[in-house]
Design a protein around this motif. Structure first.
Motif, PDB file in Angstrom:
ATOM      1  N   LEU B 156      32.478  23.240 -11.770  1.00 22.32           N
ATOM      2  CA  LEU B 156      33.685  22.862 -11.010  1.00 22.32           C
ATOM      3  C   LEU B 156      33.832  23.854  -9.868  1.00 22.32           C
ATOM      4  CD1 LEU B 156      36.353  22.103 -13.786  1.00 22.32           C
ATOM      5  CD2 LEU B 156      35.131  20.459 -12.382  1.00 22.32           C
ATOM      6  N   GLY B 157      33.859  23.386  -8.662  1.00 26.43           N
ATOM      7  CA  GLY B 157      33.949  24.296  -7.522  1.00 26.43           C
ATOM      8  C   GLY B 157      32.736  25.215  -7.495  1.00 26.43           C
ATOM      9  N   TYR B 193      39.773  28.461  -0.511  1.00 27.39           N
ATOM     10  CA  TYR B 193      38.799  27.747   0.307  1.00 27.39           C
ATOM     11  C   TYR B 193      37.417  28.375   0.158  1.00 27.39           C
ATOM     12  CZ  TYR B 193      43.028  25.933   2.507  1.00 27.39           C
ATOM     13  OH  TYR B 193      44.222  25.340   2.733  1.00 27.39           O
ATOM     14  N   THR B 194      36.432  27.675   0.669  1.00 30.34           N
ATOM     15  CA  THR B 194      35.063  28.222   0.657  1.00 30.34           C
ATOM     16  C   THR B 194      34.987  29.356   1.682  1.00 30.34           C
ATOM     17  OG1 THR B 194      34.381  26.668   2.352  1.00 30.34           O
ATOM     18  CG2 THR B 194      34.048  25.988   0.046  1.00 30.34           C
ATOM     19  N   ASN B 195      33.965  30.185   1.537  1.00 27.03           N
ATOM     20  CA  ASN B 195      33.813  31.308   2.470  1.00 27.03           C
ATOM     21  C   ASN B 195      33.675  30.810   3.909  1.00 27.03           C
ATOM     22  OD1 ASN B 195      33.990  33.121   0.410  1.00 27.03           O
ATOM     23  ND2 ASN B 195      31.761  33.269   0.094  1.00 27.03           N
ATOM     24  N   ASN B 196      32.949  29.752   4.119  1.00 30.34           N
ATOM     25  CA  ASN B 196      32.783  29.177   5.461  1.00 30.34           C
ATOM     26  C   ASN B 196      34.127  28.777   6.050  1.00 30.34           C
ATOM     27  OD1 ASN B 196      30.045  29.523   5.458  1.00 30.34           O
ATOM     28  ND2 ASN B 196      29.608  27.452   4.649  1.00 30.34           N
ATOM     29  N   ARG B 197      34.927  28.141   5.221  1.00 29.93           N
ATOM     30  CA  ARG B 197      36.246  27.700   5.694  1.00 29.93           C
ATOM     31  C   ARG B 197      37.132  28.894   6.043  1.00 29.93           C
ATOM     32  NH1 ARG B 197      40.440  23.638   4.676  1.00 29.93           N
ATOM     33  NH2 ARG B 197      42.209  24.521   5.779  1.00 29.93           N
ATOM     34  N   ARG B 202      39.719  32.156  10.086  1.00 28.89           N
ATOM     35  CA  ARG B 202      39.951  33.467  10.738  1.00 28.89           C
ATOM     36  C   ARG B 202      39.666  33.359  12.232  1.00 28.89           C
ATOM     37  NH1 ARG B 202      37.016  37.139   6.293  1.00 28.89           N
ATOM     38  NH2 ARG B 202      38.767  37.331   4.833  1.00 28.89           N
ATOM     39  N   ASP B 203      38.575  32.685  12.595  1.00 28.96           N
ATOM     40  CA  ASP B 203      38.242  32.486  14.007  1.00 28.96           C
ATOM     41  C   ASP B 203      39.348  31.730  14.736  1.00 28.96           C
ATOM     42  OD1 ASP B 203      35.933  33.789  13.562  1.00 28.96           O
ATOM     43  OD2 ASP B 203      34.669  31.982  13.409  1.00 28.96           O
ATOM     44  N   LYS B 207      45.343  33.269   9.097  1.00 29.12           N
ATOM     45  CA  LYS B 207      45.022  34.304   8.113  1.00 29.12           C
ATOM     46  C   LYS B 207      45.739  34.066   6.779  1.00 29.12           C
ATOM     47  CE  LYS B 207      44.054  37.765  11.613  1.00 29.12           C
ATOM     48  NZ  LYS B 207      44.527  38.943  12.319  1.00 29.12           N
ATOM     49  N   ASN B 208      46.580  33.093   6.770  1.00 31.24           N
ATOM     50  CA  ASN B 208      47.420  32.912   5.586  1.00 31.24           C
ATOM     51  C   ASN B 208      46.729  32.057   4.531  1.00 31.24           C
ATOM     52  OD1 ASN B 208      49.548  32.978   3.875  1.00 31.24           O
ATOM     53  ND2 ASN B 208      50.764  31.450   5.002  1.00 31.24           N
ATOM     54  N   ASN B 209      45.797  32.638   3.824  1.00 32.63           N
ATOM     55  CA  ASN B 209      45.105  31.897   2.779  1.00 32.63           C
ATOM     56  C   ASN B 209      45.603  32.376   1.422  1.00 32.63           C
ATOM     57  OD1 ASN B 209      43.326  30.288   1.425  1.00 32.63           O
ATOM     58  ND2 ASN B 209      41.705  31.822   1.462  1.00 32.63           N
ATOM     59  N   ASP B 210      46.763  31.873   1.058  1.00 30.38           N
ATOM     60  CA  ASP B 210      47.402  32.342  -0.167  1.00 30.38           C
ATOM     61  C   ASP B 210      47.013  31.444  -1.331  1.00 30.38           C
ATOM     62  OD1 ASP B 210      48.927  33.402  -2.097  1.00 30.38           O
ATOM     63  OD2 ASP B 210      50.866  33.022  -1.109  1.00 30.38           O
ATOM     64  N   ALA B 211      46.225  31.981  -2.257  1.00 31.04           N
ATOM     65  CA  ALA B 211      45.811  31.190  -3.422  1.00 31.04           C
ATOM     66  C   ALA B 211      46.809  31.309  -4.562  1.00 31.04           C
ATOM     67  CB  ALA B 211      44.427  31.641  -3.878  1.00 31.04           C
TER      68      ALA B 211
END
Lengths: 239, 381
Positions: B156-157, B193-197, B202-203, B207-211
């Motif tokens: 999964l994931g 998200y995935t590292n690519n995402r 970020r680009d 920056k707000n990737n709150d899991a």
């Protein structure tokens, strides 16, 4: 006790066809005694069956008087609401075809009317078996009508007409579907029944060969009833 | 006295039975449809009954987490726990995922919860094999109809999960099988998200990737406190939508399954009407076939009541037999339907009464024909 079985006085039957009033029977009067076998003859469409149905309390006359036995049942109107009860208790019907109920056995066809009249199952079955023995088809009592020949079915139909011990039997061309030999046999049987059971039988027929076997002929001619006695060849126009 | 209906049916028993079977199949479908409706209600309540919370705290102005999407911060549970009257509170996640099942890819609802917390949405009675979740990562408890066995590994994931328990009868409000994973795993699956995402975001300056988000906070209250008062307080001070257990039931039954149940109800009603029309037509045809015999019976003096009794008895027997065939069909086939079918005796009794009434109504058309039959049609001339 009166010998009168059927008496009809001034019977009229008319019906309207569009705007036209068609007359079938005009002022017919006749009397039939118990034990008589009477042939009713007339050309096709002259009203034989209509007359039979009026006597049988099925078709309402326009006017006149009908007695069944000593009971007046019609005097310009039905004197009872229960004409069906009269048919069930006083009249036996025989038709051109046997018209047995196909989902009932021979025995059940015969006991249906008596049991509806309140006769006990034992008594109605005993009398039905007597009738079947009389007509020589007792072994077919538990057969279905579809398993019998035409002649056997017609005998069952006659047994059914007798099962309620009627005062009158109305037979509408009972020999029409039979060969000449069997026709004679059936009419002779009716004659015997009329005498033995003291029943008045009115038989509509087209077959002149059957006439000598009857006591009397009622002929509808020009909407009138002409009665002819077979013996003595006397002919009288009643009305 | 001769029973005309019995004699008539015996005379054409095969035809009568085949006709009853045909109508019976139709009634069987009606019984199954009512069962599907009942099943939907039962299924819709399984999860919230198993969770058994007094309060559901979800995103403001939503009907979450089942009827609408809801995202709230996990740490809200801490501030809820300190409110007077709250006994315990935990965060839960709910998400649809597609499992690479050995049978076929299966859509399931994954419930994320803290295995070491005070709320366990897994009803122990439903565990038929294995055990509950005991670790915070990479364990999964799965429904038995998905096709996995104990010890199987599921990707999964980004991670593999080991099946540690099998449950029976665990389904979501939509009827999908339930699987249970830890809250941390569920948050990663849903919100990380995935590292690519992440690089891409970020680009873009995001920056707000709150899991650390969840879909609902559930809470139980101490005895003696009013659920409604605490719900009111939470709404006022925490700016969240708060539902009691009863309100959550209402949301599920009214918002989620109402249309489906109405649809099924309408189909059931239409099928009952169709069945009534078919029974009427059959009785009408059966009566028409017997018109000659009916005319003869009337001519020789058989009363209408006896002939009408025959028609009514035949209609009632047809209805009774059709219902019996339908009930047999439904009972033999209900567990083969993909949706849960719950057959309840009161529903069957109600349908039986409806069919009896429908049969009586259907017999009127035959009775009318009998009453109007002219005895003179029995003879020629």
């Amino acid at each position: 006790m009166s010998k009168q079985s059927i008496r009809v006085d001034n019977l009229v039957k008319r019906f309207t066809k569009g705007e036209e009033v068609v007359s079938i029977v005009e002022n017919a009067s006749f009397k039939i005694d118990k034990g008589e076998l009477v042939a009713l003859i007339a050309p096709s469409g002259a009203g034989k069956t209509t007359l039979l149905m009026m006597i049988g309390c099925v078709e309402k006359p326009t006017s006149g008087v009908i007695y069944l036995g000593d009971e007046k049942v019609y005097d310009d109107k039905w004197l009872t609401k229960q004409t069906r009860k009269i048919r069930r208790e006083k009249i036996g019907f025989i038709f051109q075809a046997h018209y047995l109920i196909p989902f009932l056995t021979v025995l059940e066809n015969i006991i249906l009317v008596p049991q509806t009249n309140g006769v006990s199952p034992e008594e109605s079955e005993r009398f039905a078996m007597e009738l079947l023995e009389y007509f020589d088809i007792a072994d077919k009592a538990h057969s279905m009508p579809s398993e019998l020949s035409g002649g056997q079915n017609q005998r069952v139909a006659i047994a059914r007409a007798l099962a309620n011990r009627p005062q009158i039997i109305l037979a509408d061309e009972p020999t029409a579907a039979l060969d000449s030999q069997r026709s004679v046999s059936v009419v002779q049987m009716l004659k015997k029944i009329a005498l033995e059971q003291d029943v008045a039988i009115v038989m509509v027929t087209h077959d002149e060969a059957m006439l000598p076997l009857c006591d009397r002929i009622l002929k509808i001619e020009d909407k009138k009833i002409i009665s002819s006695k077979i013996e003595g060849n006397t002919q009288e126009t009643l009305v | 006295m001769i029973n005309l209906a019995q004699k008539d049916i015996s005379h054409s028993l095969g035809k009568f039975l085949v006709t009853a079977m045909g109508v019976g199949l139709l009634l069987g479908i009606v019984i199954v449809m009512i069962g599907i409706y009942r099943g939907m209600i039962v299924e819709s309540e399984i999860l919230i009954n198993d969770i058994n919370a007094d309060l559901w705290i979800v995103q403001e102005s939503t009907l979450g987490p089942f009827a609408e999407a809801s995202r709230i911060h996990e740490d809200l549970k801490d501030s809820v726990r300190v409110i007077d009257g709250i006994k315990n509170a935990e965060a839960l996640t709910f998400q649809n995922i597609q499992l690479p099942s050995p049978l076929k890819p299966t859509r399931v609802v994954a419930v994320g919860f803290d295995p070491h917390g005070t709320f366990n949405p897994i009803n122990p009675e439903r565990i038929v094999e294995g055990r509950d979740l005991q670790r915070s990562h990479y364990e999964i408890v799965i429904s038995d109809n998905v096709g996995f066995s104990l010890g199987d590994s599921i990707l999964l994931g980004r991670d593999n999960y080991r099946v540690v328990g099998i449950t029976h009868g665990s389904v979501s409000s939509g009827g999908d099988p339930l699987v249970y994973i830890s809250l941390k795993d569920a948050q990663e699956l849903q919100f990380l998200y995935t590292n690519n995402r992440i690089r891409n975001d970020r680009d873009r300056g995001i920056k707000n990737n709150d899991a650390h988000m969840v879909n609902a906070i559930v809470a139980r209250i101490h005895e003696g406190y009013s659920v409604d008062n605490i719900a009111k307080e939470l709404r006022r001070f925490k700016h969240k939508s708060v539902f009691t257990q009863a309100q959550q039931h209402d949301i599920l039954s009214k918002n989620l399954i109402e249309k489906s149940s109405k649809q099924i109800g309408m189909f059931a009603v239409i099928l009952i009407i169709v069945s009534t029309i078919i029974i009427s037509l059959i009785i009408y045809t059966m009566t028409l076939e017997k018109m000659k015999e009916i005319a003869i019976m009337k001519l020789i003096g058989i009363p209408n009541s006896m002939i009408i009794k025959m028609v009514v008895q035949e209609t009632l027997l047809l209805g009774l037999l059709a219902f019996s065939f339908g009930a047999i069909f439904a009972n033999l086939s209900y567990d083969k339907f993909p949706k849960k079918v719950v057959l309840e005796i009161p529903d069957s009794i109600a349908l039986f009464v409806v069919i009896l009434i429908a049969s009586v109504l259907a017999s009127f058309i035959g009775v009318k024909k009998v009453v109007s039959a002219d005895p003179t049609t029995a003879i020629g001339g």
